[in-house]
Design a protein around this motif. Structure first.
Motif, short mmCIF file in Angstrom:
data_model
loop_
_atom_site.label_atom_id
_atom_site.label_comp_id
_atom_site.label_asym_id
_atom_site.label_seq_id
_atom_site.Cartn_x
_atom_site.Cartn_y
_atom_site.Cartn_z
N TYR A 1 11.02 -3.63 3.52
CA TYR A 1 9.71 -4.15 3.12
C TYR A 1 9.50 -5.55 3.71
O TYR A 1 8.43 -5.85 4.25
CB TYR A 1 9.59 -4.20 1.60
CG TYR A 1 8.40 -5.00 1.14
CD1 TYR A 1 7.10 -4.53 1.34
CD2 TYR A 1 8.56 -6.25 0.55
CE1 TYR A 1 6.00 -5.27 0.96
CE2 TYR A 1 7.47 -7.00 0.16
CZ TYR A 1 6.20 -6.51 0.37
OH TYR A 1 5.10 -7.25 0.00
N GLN B 1 6.56 -7.27 6.76
CA GLN B 1 5.63 -8.38 6.54
C GLN B 1 5.76 -9.48 7.59
O GLN B 1 5.13 -10.52 7.48
CB GLN B 1 5.89 -9.00 5.15
CG GLN B 1 5.80 -8.03 3.99
CD GLN B 1 4.45 -7.36 3.91
OE1 GLN B 1 3.43 -8.03 3.76
NE2 GLN B 1 4.42 -6.04 4.03
N ASN C 1 9.55 -3.12 -10.38
CA ASN C 1 8.80 -4.05 -9.52
C ASN C 1 8.69 -3.65 -8.06
O ASN C 1 8.12 -4.39 -7.26
CB ASN C 1 9.42 -5.45 -9.62
CG ASN C 1 9.27 -6.03 -11.00
OD1 ASN C 1 8.21 -5.92 -11.61
ND2 ASN C 1 10.33 -6.64 -11.50
N PHE C 2 9.23 -2.48 -7.71
CA PHE C 2 9.18 -2.02 -6.33
C PHE C 2 8.87 -0.53 -6.34
O PHE C 2 9.47 0.23 -7.09
CB PHE C 2 10.52 -2.26 -5.63
CG PHE C 2 10.47 -2.11 -4.14
CD1 PHE C 2 10.26 -3.20 -3.32
CD2 PHE C 2 10.63 -0.86 -3.54
CE1 PHE C 2 10.22 -3.07 -1.94
CE2 PHE C 2 10.59 -0.72 -2.17
CZ PHE C 2 10.38 -1.83 -1.36
N GLU D 1 6.91 -1.07 -1.23
CA GLU D 1 6.51 -2.47 -1.39
C GLU D 1 6.74 -2.97 -2.81
O GLU D 1 6.90 -2.19 -3.75
CB GLU D 1 5.06 -2.66 -1.02
CG GLU D 1 4.07 -1.98 -1.95
CD GLU D 1 2.62 -2.19 -1.53
OE1 GLU D 1 2.36 -3.03 -0.66
OE2 GLU D 1 1.77 -1.53 -2.10
N ILE D 2 6.75 -4.30 -2.93
CA ILE D 2 6.82 -4.95 -4.24
C ILE D 2 5.49 -4.71 -4.94
O ILE D 2 4.42 -4.92 -4.34
CB ILE D 2 7.10 -6.46 -4.08
CG1 ILE D 2 8.46 -6.67 -3.42
CG2 ILE D 2 7.03 -7.17 -5.42
CD1 ILE D 2 8.76 -8.11 -3.04
N THR D 3 5.54 -4.31 -6.19
CA THR D 3 4.32 -3.98 -6.93
C THR D 3 3.85 -5.08 -7.86
O THR D 3 2.65 -5.18 -8.13
CB THR D 3 4.51 -2.69 -7.75
OG1 THR D 3 5.65 -2.84 -8.60
CG2 THR D 3 4.71 -1.49 -6.83
N LYS E 1 5.36 -10.48 -5.61
CA LYS E 1 4.93 -10.23 -4.23
C LYS E 1 4.46 -11.54 -3.58
O LYS E 1 4.78 -11.83 -2.42
CB LYS E 1 3.81 -9.19 -4.23
CG LYS E 1 3.46 -8.65 -2.89
CD LYS E 1 2.46 -7.51 -3.04
CE LYS E 1 2.33 -6.72 -1.78
NZ LYS E 1 1.51 -5.52 -1.96
N THR E 2 3.73 -12.35 -4.34
CA THR E 2 3.25 -13.64 -3.85
C THR E 2 4.41 -14.59 -3.58
O THR E 2 4.46 -15.26 -2.55
CB THR E 2 2.26 -14.26 -4.85
OG1 THR E 2 1.16 -13.37 -5.02
CG2 THR E 2 1.76 -15.62 -4.40
N HIS F 1 7.53 -13.75 -2.97
CA HIS F 1 8.28 -13.21 -1.83
C HIS F 1 7.61 -13.63 -0.51
O HIS F 1 8.28 -14.11 0.40
CB HIS F 1 8.35 -11.68 -1.93
CG HIS F 1 8.98 -11.04 -0.75
ND1 HIS F 1 8.23 -10.55 0.30
CD2 HIS F 1 10.29 -10.82 -0.43
CE1 HIS F 1 9.05 -10.05 1.21
NE2 HIS F 1 10.30 -10.19 0.79
#
Length: 178
Positions: A23, A27, A150-151, A157-159, A164-165, A167
């Protein structure tokens, strides 16, 4: 184009840390990504006898060269009983025999995840303190707690929005240093 070498410190074919690494590299813009699957890289347990009698495996020399060529590394370490896995420690032991400063001046984004609320923080802390002994420059760290919550493996992806922010912020801090 600069290369980022990315891998999880796990040799499990179902590694959640590998999922986090996949993941993370998805990004990353404007870099060539070399994503390793450590479950495909078996290493014997380190011993001075094995080193003396058998030398270094080609896969170890190739990993060492890949590290040297990379602009930076993204590593996600797993945790076994509050410590890095024996597999990851073994890889570090072998690499340090090839070259004690095998991570000299390498910028690293270090992560960890687990199924519990600590997200592998004990292992993350241990590795964060260990890698600079081999020359590493740990730029930032990220821990993902409760991986299954959380994934999303389906989405890859991170949920959790806040995680997520965080990361993305820590990843961008790392990328800005390369």
């Amino acid at each position: 184009m600069k290369t980022i070498l990315a891998f999880a410190g796990s040799n499990s074919s179902a590694s959640i840390n590998h999922e986090l690494v996949k993941y993370t590299v998805s990004q990353v813009p404007k870099f060539r990504i070399q994503l390793l699957r450590m479950s495909e890289m078996p290493f014997p347990m380190y011993s001075s006898d094995t080193e003396k009698n058998d030398g270094y495996k080609n896969s170890l020399i190739e990993l060492h060269e890949d590290i040297k060529k990379a602009a930076g590394l993204i590593i996600s370490v797993n945790e076994h009983n509050g410590n890095p896995s024996a597999y990851f420690k073994n890889v570090i032991d072998w690499l340090s025999r090839v070259d004690r400063k095998f991570l000299a001046d390498k910028k690293i984004f270090l992560m960890s995840t687990s199924q519990n609320e600590r997200g592998g923080q004990s292992s993350l802390s241990t590795v964060k303190n260990m890698l600079p002994r081999f020359g590493a420059d740990i730029i930032d760290t990220f821990s993902l707690p409760f991986f299954n919550t959380n994934f999303s493996l389906e989405e890859g992806e991170i949920t959790d929005v806040d995680l997520k922010t965080e990361h993305l912020r820590t990843l961008n801090d790392f990328l800005d240093q390369l």
